[in-house]
Design a protein around this motif. Sequence first.
Motif, PDB file in Angstrom:
ATOM      1  N   SER A 144      55.960  40.388  33.942  1.00 36.00           N
ATOM      2  CA  SER A 144      55.038  40.383  32.865  1.00 36.00           C
ATOM      3  C   SER A 144      54.602  41.666  32.487  1.00 36.00           C
ATOM      4  O   SER A 144      54.381  42.544  33.208  1.00 36.00           O
ATOM      5  N   LYS A 146      51.747  42.622  31.119  1.00 35.38           N
ATOM      6  CA  LYS A 146      50.454  43.081  31.704  1.00 35.38           C
ATOM      7  C   LYS A 146      50.669  43.771  32.982  1.00 35.38           C
ATOM      8  O   LYS A 146      49.654  44.724  33.206  1.00 35.38           O
ATOM      9  N   ILE A 147      51.555  43.235  33.791  1.00 34.54           N
ATOM     10  CA  ILE A 147      51.464  43.873  35.337  1.00 34.54           C
ATOM     11  C   ILE A 147      51.938  45.416  34.907  1.00 34.54           C
ATOM     12  O   ILE A 147      51.273  46.442  35.669  1.00 34.54           O
ATOM     13  N   TRP A 148      52.936  45.728  34.193  1.00 35.82           N
ATOM     14  CA  TRP A 148      53.175  47.120  33.863  1.00 35.82           C
ATOM     15  C   TRP A 148      52.242  48.044  33.224  1.00 35.82           C
ATOM     16  O   TRP A 148      51.894  48.938  33.667  1.00 35.82           O
ATOM     17  N   GLU A 150      48.782  47.572  33.511  1.00 36.26           N
ATOM     18  CA  GLU A 150      47.740  47.571  34.285  1.00 36.26           C
ATOM     19  C   GLU A 150      48.187  48.741  35.458  1.00 36.26           C
ATOM     20  O   GLU A 150      47.466  49.336  35.779  1.00 36.26           O
ATOM     21  N   TYR A 151      49.379  48.607  35.823  1.00 35.80           N
ATOM     22  CA  TYR A 151      50.023  49.541  36.848  1.00 35.80           C
ATOM     23  C   TYR A 151      50.073  51.046  36.282  1.00 35.80           C
ATOM     24  O   TYR A 151      49.587  51.857  37.002  1.00 35.80           O
ATOM     25  N   TYR A 194      55.579  49.295  42.046  1.00 34.26           N
ATOM     26  CA  TYR A 194      55.872  48.520  41.232  1.00 34.26           C
ATOM     27  C   TYR A 194      57.407  47.974  41.512  1.00 34.26           C
ATOM     28  O   TYR A 194      57.732  46.646  41.100  1.00 34.26           O
ATOM     29  N   THR A 197      57.763  45.001  44.125  1.00 25.08           N
ATOM     30  CA  THR A 197      57.257  43.772  43.447  1.00 25.08           C
ATOM     31  C   THR A 197      58.330  43.359  42.796  1.00 25.08           C
ATOM     32  O   THR A 197      58.515  41.972  42.546  1.00 25.08           O
ATOM     33  N   SER A 203      57.103  39.488  40.190  1.00 28.64           N
ATOM     34  CA  SER A 203      56.374  39.757  39.145  1.00 28.64           C
ATOM     35  C   SER A 203      57.224  39.073  37.885  1.00 28.64           C
ATOM     36  O   SER A 203      56.833  39.355  36.760  1.00 28.64           O
TER      37      SER A 203
END
Length: 246
Positions: A144, A146-148, A150-151, A194, A197, A203
């Motif tokens: 996703s 968004k995960i990247w 936010e990370y 990251y 995951t 993810s």
Amino acid sequence: MVGIDKSIKSNLLTDTKIFAGYVKDPVVLMNSSSGGAFTAISDYFLDKGDAVICAIYNYQTSDMEFRIIQTKSERNTARGSKYIQSKPGSVFKEALNYLKNNPEKNILFVGMGCQAEGFRKFAAIADVRDRITVVDIICHGLPSPKIWKEYIKSIEIKYGGKITELSFKDKRNGWNNPTSKVNIHGKEILLDDYVRTFYSNCSLRPSCHKCPFSTVERKTDMTIGDFWHIEEKMPNFYNKDGNSLF
């Protein structure tokens, strides 16, 4: 490009041939994720004055974006695996305009299976398929976006700056043991959480778990990726700094 004169026979497709290769230039090889297939193939097109469509990381927006490139310096910024979903943006329209304005030119498109299939169908509908070479990359799946974001935002806040360099497969410890890292203010920060995951598949987008393109049977002109386990299949051709599969 170093090649071999025999293919590995596939039990699934009688007309599919699988080759191994790596670039001879040690600098290019070390700056490539595997054996430098993307650089070698894109060189062929750029040397003729053609265009290449590929994904490049935007350090300002933290997005992977497809762009049309026409120089090797731009192409070099696209080298290396990026475990981030890329955005096509307006590149389909830009590609069609490029071909209309340059009737003697062709385009190389390089992307993941789903992206390559989309562009292949677009080229067929637009009646420009004969001027497009479509290369897809063997894909683990797409996390996703968004995960990247936010990370990486949390890392930039923690270290007080924007990242200026990103590599998911730095080969300082060899191709089989890559390092994932970013640089902020000259400081190297590892991306272990990251990457852990990503490889656990937690993810990945739900569609990746039922991907119709995760198969040997593909409709693109060529498929490239890491030739994992080549040391078992072709030990005499194994290169510790990377091997590409074609």
